[in-house]
Design a protein around this motif. Structure first.
Motif, PDB file in Angstrom:
ATOM      1  N   SER A  94       0.611  -1.236  -0.079  1.00 19.00           N
ATOM      2  CA  SER A  94      -0.099   0.045   0.061  1.00 19.00           C
ATOM      3  C   SER A  94       0.919   1.103   0.024  1.00 19.00           C
ATOM      4  O   SER A  94       1.701   1.484   0.783  1.00 19.00           O
ATOM      5  CB  SER A  94      -0.774  -0.028   1.304  1.00 19.00           C
ATOM      6  N   PRO A  95       0.563   2.257  -0.987  1.00 11.84           N
ATOM      7  CA  PRO A  95       1.629   3.362  -1.072  1.00 11.84           C
ATOM      8  C   PRO A  95       0.714   4.501  -0.449  1.00 11.84           C
ATOM      9  O   PRO A  95       1.406   5.627  -0.539  1.00 11.84           O
ATOM     10  CB  PRO A  95       1.630   3.698  -2.730  1.00 11.84           C
ATOM     11  N   THR A  96      -0.448   4.370   0.215  1.00  2.79           N
ATOM     12  CA  THR A  96      -1.005   5.224   0.792  1.00  2.79           C
ATOM     13  C   THR A  96      -0.308   5.896   1.949  1.00  2.79           C
ATOM     14  O   THR A  96       0.470   4.937   2.643  1.00  2.79           O
ATOM     15  CB  THR A  96      -2.398   4.975   1.021  1.00  2.79           C
ATOM     16  N   PRO A  97      -0.653   7.147   2.391  1.00  2.00           N
ATOM     17  CA  PRO A  97       0.142   7.643   3.644  1.00  2.00           C
ATOM     18  C   PRO A  97      -0.410   6.991   5.058  1.00  2.00           C
ATOM     19  O   PRO A  97      -0.110   7.327   6.112  1.00  2.00           O
ATOM     20  CB  PRO A  97      -0.177   8.948   3.566  1.00  2.00           C
ATOM     21  N   ALA A  98      -1.617   6.207   4.926  1.00  2.00           N
ATOM     22  CA  ALA A  98      -2.251   5.643   6.101  1.00  2.00           C
ATOM     23  C   ALA A  98      -1.434   4.403   6.568  1.00  2.00           C
ATOM     24  O   ALA A  98      -1.324   3.341   5.828  1.00  2.00           O
ATOM     25  CB  ALA A  98      -3.663   5.141   5.662  1.00  2.00           C
ATOM     26  N   ARG A  99      -1.045   4.670   7.631  1.00  2.00           N
ATOM     27  CA  ARG A  99      -0.314   3.703   8.366  1.00  2.00           C
ATOM     28  C   ARG A  99      -0.706   3.768  10.052  1.00  2.00           C
ATOM     29  O   ARG A  99      -0.786   4.774  10.636  1.00  2.00           O
ATOM     30  CB  ARG A  99       1.242   3.519   8.371  1.00  2.00           C
ATOM     31  N   THR A 100      -0.968   2.546  10.720  1.00  2.00           N
ATOM     32  CA  THR A 100      -1.304   2.634  11.989  1.00  2.00           C
ATOM     33  C   THR A 100       0.054   2.957  12.797  1.00  2.00           C
ATOM     34  O   THR A 100       1.128   2.206  12.841  1.00  2.00           O
ATOM     35  CB  THR A 100      -1.825   1.201  12.708  1.00  2.00           C
ATOM     36  N   ARG A 101      -0.048   3.901  13.741  1.00  2.00           N
ATOM     37  CA  ARG A 101       1.427   4.415  14.289  1.00  2.00           C
ATOM     38  C   ARG A 101       1.166   4.410  15.943  1.00  2.00           C
ATOM     39  O   ARG A 101       1.142   5.312  16.589  1.00  2.00           O
ATOM     40  CB  ARG A 101       1.692   5.866  13.921  1.00  2.00           C
ATOM     41  N   PHE A 182      -0.586   3.627  -7.421  1.00  2.00           N
ATOM     42  CA  PHE A 182      -0.967   5.103  -8.282  1.00  2.00           C
ATOM     43  C   PHE A 182       0.481   5.287  -9.102  1.00  2.00           C
ATOM     44  O   PHE A 182       1.530   4.720  -8.817  1.00  2.00           O
ATOM     45  CB  PHE A 182      -1.373   6.198  -7.357  1.00  2.00           C
ATOM     46  N   VAL A 183       0.342   6.373  -9.869  1.00  2.00           N
ATOM     47  CA  VAL A 183       1.701   6.947 -10.554  1.00  2.00           C
ATOM     48  C   VAL A 183       1.853   8.197 -10.006  1.00  2.00           C
ATOM     49  O   VAL A 183       1.089   9.125 -10.057  1.00  2.00           O
ATOM     50  CB  VAL A 183       1.337   6.931 -12.236  1.00  2.00           C
ATOM     51  N   GLU A 184       3.015   8.260  -9.309  1.00  2.00           N
ATOM     52  CA  GLU A 184       3.449   9.508  -9.011  1.00  2.00           C
ATOM     53  C   GLU A 184       4.281  10.320 -10.136  1.00  2.00           C
ATOM     54  O   GLU A 184       4.899   9.687 -10.415  1.00  2.00           O
ATOM     55  CB  GLU A 184       4.443   9.494  -7.603  1.00  2.00           C
ATOM     56  N   ILE A 185       4.021  11.724  -9.911  1.00  2.00           N
ATOM     57  CA  ILE A 185       4.672  12.282 -11.109  1.00  2.00           C
ATOM     58  C   ILE A 185       5.421  13.439 -10.265  1.00  2.00           C
ATOM     59  O   ILE A 185       5.040  14.143  -9.368  1.00  2.00           O
ATOM     60  CB  ILE A 185       3.411  13.197 -12.029  1.00  2.00           C
ATOM     61  N   GLU A 186       6.826  13.529 -10.682  1.00  2.00           N
ATOM     62  CA  GLU A 186       7.864  14.494  -9.946  1.00  2.00           C
ATOM     63  C   GLU A 186       8.316  15.360 -11.032  1.00  2.00           C
ATOM     64  O   GLU A 186       8.476  14.976 -12.263  1.00  2.00           O
ATOM     65  CB  GLU A 186       8.750  13.655  -9.298  1.00  2.00           C
ATOM     66  N   TRP A 187       8.505  16.607 -10.657  1.00  6.13           N
ATOM     67  CA  TRP A 187       9.334  17.664 -11.460  1.00  6.13           C
ATOM     68  C   TRP A 187      10.740  17.769 -10.596  1.00  6.13           C
ATOM     69  O   TRP A 187      10.710  18.283  -9.642  1.00  6.13           O
ATOM     70  CB  TRP A 187       8.506  18.872 -11.528  1.00  6.13           C
ATOM     71  N   LEU A 262       8.578  -4.894  -7.750  1.00 10.50           N
ATOM     72  CA  LEU A 262       9.266  -3.884  -9.093  1.00 10.50           C
ATOM     73  C   LEU A 262       8.879  -2.672  -8.639  1.00 10.50           C
ATOM     74  O   LEU A 262       7.914  -2.184  -8.059  1.00 10.50           O
ATOM     75  CB  LEU A 262       8.321  -4.419 -10.156  1.00 10.50           C
ATOM     76  N   ASP A 263       9.877  -1.876  -9.131  1.00  9.41           N
ATOM     77  CA  ASP A 263       9.618  -0.244  -9.377  1.00  9.41           C
ATOM     78  C   ASP A 263       9.883   0.085 -10.785  1.00  9.41           C
ATOM     79  O   ASP A 263      10.645  -0.208 -11.353  1.00  9.41           O
ATOM     80  CB  ASP A 263      10.779   0.530  -8.453  1.00  9.41           C
ATOM     81  N   CYS A 264       8.848   0.723 -11.272  1.00  6.74           N
ATOM     82  CA  CYS A 264       8.879   1.211 -12.761  1.00  6.74           C
ATOM     83  C   CYS A 264       8.769   2.742 -13.026  1.00  6.74           C
ATOM     84  O   CYS A 264       8.179   3.415 -12.232  1.00  6.74           O
ATOM     85  CB  CYS A 264       7.544   0.759 -13.362  1.00  6.74           C
ATOM     86  N   TYR A 265       9.772   3.155 -13.944  1.00  9.92           N
ATOM     87  CA  TYR A 265       9.721   4.390 -13.967  1.00  9.92           C
ATOM     88  C   TYR A 265       9.970   4.822 -15.462  1.00  9.92           C
ATOM     89  O   TYR A 265      10.052   4.072 -16.481  1.00  9.92           O
ATOM     90  CB  TYR A 265      11.085   4.771 -13.552  1.00  9.92           C
ATOM     91  N   ALA A 266       9.425   6.059 -15.531  1.00 11.07           N
ATOM     92  CA  ALA A 266       9.549   6.698 -17.020  1.00 11.07           C
ATOM     93  C   ALA A 266       9.949   7.976 -16.665  1.00 11.07           C
ATOM     94  O   ALA A 266       9.531   8.862 -15.626  1.00 11.07           O
ATOM     95  CB  ALA A 266       8.249   6.858 -17.840  1.00 11.07           C
ATOM     96  N   PHE A 277       8.040   9.679 -13.609  1.00 13.27           N
ATOM     97  CA  PHE A 277       6.673   9.051 -13.466  1.00 13.27           C
ATOM     98  C   PHE A 277       7.187   7.788 -12.688  1.00 13.27           C
ATOM     99  O   PHE A 277       8.088   6.979 -13.207  1.00 13.27           O
ATOM    100  CB  PHE A 277       5.923   8.838 -14.700  1.00 13.27           C
ATOM    101  N   SER A 278       6.514   7.158 -11.615  1.00 12.93           N
ATOM    102  CA  SER A 278       6.897   6.115 -10.951  1.00 12.93           C
ATOM    103  C   SER A 278       5.567   5.455 -10.316  1.00 12.93           C
ATOM    104  O   SER A 278       4.915   5.956  -9.980  1.00 12.93           O
ATOM    105  CB  SER A 278       8.044   6.399  -9.722  1.00 12.93           C
ATOM    106  N   VAL A 279       5.963   4.016 -10.423  1.00 18.41           N
ATOM    107  CA  VAL A 279       4.882   2.976  -9.649  1.00 18.41           C
ATOM    108  C   VAL A 279       5.831   2.222  -8.942  1.00 18.41           C
ATOM    109  O   VAL A 279       6.670   1.526  -9.563  1.00 18.41           O
ATOM    110  CB  VAL A 279       3.904   2.290 -10.552  1.00 18.41           C
ATOM    111  N   LEU A 280       5.703   2.186  -7.466  1.00 14.98           N
ATOM    112  CA  LEU A 280       6.716   1.605  -6.741  1.00 14.98           C
ATOM    113  C   LEU A 280       5.989   0.471  -6.044  1.00 14.98           C
ATOM    114  O   LEU A 280       4.778   0.434  -5.834  1.00 14.98           O
ATOM    115  CB  LEU A 280       7.081   2.516  -5.616  1.00 14.98           C
ATOM    116  N   GLU A 281       6.839  -0.552  -5.976  1.00 12.29           N
ATOM    117  CA  GLU A 281       6.541  -1.796  -4.908  1.00 12.29           C
ATOM    118  C   GLU A 281       5.347  -2.528  -5.311  1.00 12.29           C
ATOM    119  O   GLU A 281       4.653  -2.697  -4.550  1.00 12.29           O
ATOM    120  CB  GLU A 281       6.583  -1.506  -3.493  1.00 12.29           C
ATOM    121  N   VAL A 282       5.189  -2.801  -6.623  1.00 11.22           N
ATOM    122  CA  VAL A 282       4.270  -3.829  -7.127  1.00 11.22           C
ATOM    123  C   VAL A 282       4.831  -5.043  -7.309  1.00 11.22           C
ATOM    124  O   VAL A 282       5.942  -5.406  -7.304  1.00 11.22           O
ATOM    125  CB  VAL A 282       3.630  -3.407  -8.191  1.00 11.22           C
ATOM    126  N   GLY A 283       3.780  -6.281  -7.157  1.00 14.06           N
ATOM    127  CA  GLY A 283       3.977  -7.445  -7.437  1.00 14.06           C
ATOM    128  C   GLY A 283       4.726  -7.854  -8.781  1.00 14.06           C
ATOM    129  O   GLY A 283       4.553  -7.209  -9.751  1.00 14.06           O
TER     130      GLY A 283
END
Length: 337
Positions: A94-101, A182-187, A262-266, A277-283
């Motif tokens: 899960s790439p969401t910021p939600a984690r039980t702390r 999700f696809v994160e977009i960075e500049w 897998l981490d995928c980048y463009a 552009f990145s999609v991180l930590e997928v199976g």
């Protein structure tokens, strides 16, 4: 669909031709209805019969049939592509910021649900002001801008990537789920990023550079051995000269986890920086989805007039302290700002 409209129109014109042929030969007319290729025989046989006048309608019908089937084949390819994109990502972290702390899990879940409900995803054309570029949001995806993401992180905790300008989220993805992606977009606006013979570098060279960069980065941060290692480049890092973009896929092994990720980048290069552009930590079973998603996102970027990669001026523009190979290997993170 356009293909069905053209097919219907071609059918009506073909039936009109059948009614004309009925006047000359009832048997041929019936044959045209039962077996459409007979229409080709009729076209040749009555080609010069001006009184019967079937040449023009039959040619028009055949042309419309051909175009409609071509369009139909294209539509099937589009549907298959979207079907691939909607597939769930097995084993994704899960790439969401939600984690039980340490707090109550139900309260955290409720807080996350409320925060996600406040997001305002958009479609269509989206301006990316820092990059002087625009994104045409792909069909079945929605764009969530940085302001919305910042509010989300403030609500549930955690920090947003400083370089992030937004996320592309597929309509089938529930961001609160454990398998969300999700696809994160960075500049990265550090200046003109040189391609610098990147295409000539081998997979082995890139792999050695990446391992060295990871070790040096861990040493600088005082973390000792990193908790993951780069296994290989599943997709060979490649550069598309015509589109000024690069793609690559990394296979990673995490400590204590038998399943690799897998981490995928463009990367889309511009005059004054690059969009990543990145999609991180997928199976590993979702390599195609992962790669297609980042490649699709990069392909929907258009830089403003005068801001494309080819518009770079040696006299006036600043160069980044790293090149494209350093971005792929991770060595760019070692450069001082």
């Amino acid at each position: 669909m356009t293909s069905l409209l053209l097919l219907s129109l071609g059918g009506l014109i073909y039936l009109f031709a059948v009614t004309r042929v009925w006047q000359a030969s009832k048997g041929l007319a019936i044959g045209m209805l039962l077996l459409s290729p007979i229409g080709l025989y009729v076209l040749v046989r009555y080609w010069n019969d001006k009184d019967l006048g079937v040449r023009v309608p039959l040619i028009a019908a055949i042309a419309l049939f051909g175009v409609s089937w071509a369009l139909f084949a294209r539509d099937l390819q589009e549907l298959q592509r979207y079907a691939d994109a909607t597939a769930a990502v097995e084993g994704a972290t899960s790439p969401t910021p939600a984690r039980t702390r340490g707090g109550d899990a139900l309260d955290d879940k409720l807080r996350l649900s409320i925060a996600l409900a406040k997001l305002q995803p958009r479609g269509g054309r989206v301006e990316i002001a820092p990059a002087a570029a625009a994104l045409e949001v792909p069909a079945h995806f929605r764009f969530i801008d940085r302001d919305s993401l910042q509010a989300l992180y403030e609500e549930v905790g955690g920090g947003l990537n400083p370089s992030s300008v937004g996320w592309l989220v597929h309509e089938s993805v529930e961001l609160g789920a454990d398998d969300a992606w999700f696809v994160e977009i960075e500049w990265l606006g550090d200046g003109y990023v040189r391609e610098n013979g990147f295409a000539a570098r081998t997979r082995d060279q890139m792999f050695v550079d990446a391992q060295d960069a990871l070790a040096r980065l861990s040493e600088r941060q005082g973390e000792g051995e990193p908790d993951f290692r780069l296994v290989r480049y599943v997709e060979v890092p490649s550069f598309d000269v015509g589109r000024d973009s690069a793609t690559w896929v990394e296979e990673l092994a995490y400590e204590g986890d038998e399943a690799h990720r897998l981490d995928c980048y463009a990367a889309k290069l511009g005059r004054r920086g690059m969009l990543l552009f990145s999609v991180l930590e997928v199976g590993t079973k979702r390599q195609e989805l992962c790669l297609r998603s980042v490649r699709l996102a990069a392909g929907r970027i258009t830089f403003d007039q005068g801001q494309a990669y080819a518009d770079y001026s040696r006299l006036f523009d600043r160069k980044a302290k790293y090149d494209l190979a350093a971005v792929v290997s991770g060595a760019a993170a070692l450069q001082e700002p």
